[in-house]
Design a protein around this motif. Sequence first.
Motif, short mmCIF file in Angstrom:
data_model
loop_
_atom_site.label_atom_id
_atom_site.label_comp_id
_atom_site.label_asym_id
_atom_site.label_seq_id
_atom_site.Cartn_x
_atom_site.Cartn_y
_atom_site.Cartn_z
N SER A 17 -11.72 -4.99 4.00
CA SER A 17 -13.15 -4.71 4.14
C SER A 17 -13.46 -3.57 3.49
CB SER A 17 -13.35 -4.93 5.66
OG SER A 17 -12.40 -3.56 6.33
N GLU A 18 -12.65 -2.29 3.51
CA GLU A 18 -13.24 -1.05 2.81
C GLU A 18 -12.97 -1.10 1.38
OE1 GLU A 18 -12.24 2.08 5.00
OE2 GLU A 18 -12.85 1.36 7.00
N ASP A 19 -11.69 -1.45 0.84
CA ASP A 19 -11.12 -1.12 -0.28
C ASP A 19 -11.21 -2.50 -1.26
OD1 ASP A 19 -10.44 1.60 0.16
OD2 ASP A 19 -9.27 0.59 1.74
N GLY A 20 -11.21 -3.66 -0.58
CA GLY A 20 -11.24 -4.91 -1.48
C GLY A 20 -9.56 -5.38 -1.80
N ILE A 21 -8.60 -4.45 -1.16
CA ILE A 21 -7.13 -4.51 -1.21
C ILE A 21 -6.60 -4.47 -0.09
CG2 ILE A 21 -7.29 -4.05 -3.66
CD1 ILE A 21 -6.00 -1.65 -3.23
N VAL A 22 -5.30 -4.78 0.03
CA VAL A 22 -4.53 -4.90 1.19
C VAL A 22 -3.18 -3.93 1.08
CG1 VAL A 22 -3.32 -6.25 3.34
CG2 VAL A 22 -5.57 -7.03 1.94
N SER A 23 -2.95 -3.19 2.04
CA SER A 23 -1.85 -2.57 1.98
C SER A 23 -1.64 -1.77 3.30
CB SER A 23 -1.56 -1.58 0.96
OG SER A 23 -0.51 -1.11 0.83
N THR A 24 -0.41 -1.94 4.11
CA THR A 24 -0.21 -1.21 5.33
C THR A 24 1.21 -1.08 5.54
OG1 THR A 24 -1.91 -2.82 6.46
CG2 THR A 24 -0.45 -1.84 7.96
N ILE A 25 1.56 0.09 6.05
CA ILE A 25 2.86 0.72 6.30
C ILE A 25 3.13 0.58 7.74
CG2 ILE A 25 4.23 2.60 6.78
CD1 ILE A 25 2.95 3.87 4.17
N ILE A 26 4.21 -0.10 8.21
CA ILE A 26 4.66 -0.43 9.35
C ILE A 26 6.04 0.19 9.64
CG2 ILE A 26 5.11 -2.04 11.19
CD1 ILE A 26 3.21 -3.95 9.88
N GLU A 27 6.14 0.94 10.83
CA GLU A 27 7.39 1.59 10.92
C GLU A 27 7.86 1.14 12.06
OE1 GLU A 27 9.25 6.18 11.04
OE2 GLU A 27 7.30 5.78 10.18
N ILE A 28 9.27 0.49 12.51
CA ILE A 28 9.60 0.20 13.61
C ILE A 28 11.19 0.83 13.61
CG2 ILE A 28 10.54 -1.83 14.86
CD1 ILE A 28 8.59 -3.59 13.16
N ASP A 29 11.10 1.59 14.68
CA ASP A 29 12.56 2.27 14.86
C ASP A 29 13.27 2.88 13.67
OD1 ASP A 29 12.83 2.05 17.53
OD2 ASP A 29 14.04 0.06 17.45
N LYS A 31 12.54 2.37 10.76
CA LYS A 31 12.65 1.37 9.45
C LYS A 31 11.30 1.27 8.75
CE LYS A 31 16.94 -0.05 9.54
NZ LYS A 31 17.94 0.07 8.31
N VAL A 32 11.00 1.33 7.62
CA VAL A 32 9.70 1.46 6.99
C VAL A 32 9.46 0.35 6.08
CG1 VAL A 32 8.12 2.93 5.50
CG2 VAL A 32 9.82 4.06 7.26
N PHE A 33 8.50 -0.54 6.49
CA PHE A 33 8.17 -1.45 5.90
C PHE A 33 6.67 -1.63 5.14
CE2 PHE A 33 10.94 -2.58 9.36
CZ PHE A 33 12.14 -3.36 8.57
N LEU A 34 6.50 -1.95 4.03
CA LEU A 34 5.27 -2.21 3.25
C LEU A 34 4.60 -3.55 3.34
CD1 LEU A 34 2.91 -0.59 1.82
CD2 LEU A 34 4.18 -1.10 -0.21
N PHE A 35 3.73 -3.92 4.14
CA PHE A 35 2.92 -5.26 4.01
C PHE A 35 2.05 -5.18 3.08
CE2 PHE A 35 5.76 -5.27 7.77
CZ PHE A 35 5.82 -6.71 7.98
#
Length: 93
Positions: A17-29, A31-35
């Motif tokens: 909605s703001e940038d026109g692209i998607v990227s999110t960092i999710i950290e679980i215990d 462990k770092v994942f890029l969605f």
Amino acid sequence: MSLPKISFSIKPIFTLSEDGIVSTIIEIDKKVFLFDCGIDESFSKRIIEKYEKEISKQKLDAIFISNNYLSYFGAIPIIKSFPLHKDVPIYAT
């Protein structure tokens, strides 16, 4: 019996909605994942610099891609160019 505590955080880098692209960092215990790791069609320098600032020094455990549009996966070559991410596995739907 108590359940183990799990640490969990979500940090949007870019939003559709703001940038026109998607990227999110999710950290679980720790462990770092890029969605998703999108980029715009102009390969904007602002976007590249933000990826460098946000993830170039943080070790990723995996990248997950949810869509086959440039705005969801186009920054894979940029992210794989960071020394810590040369061998990070990529999973796509």
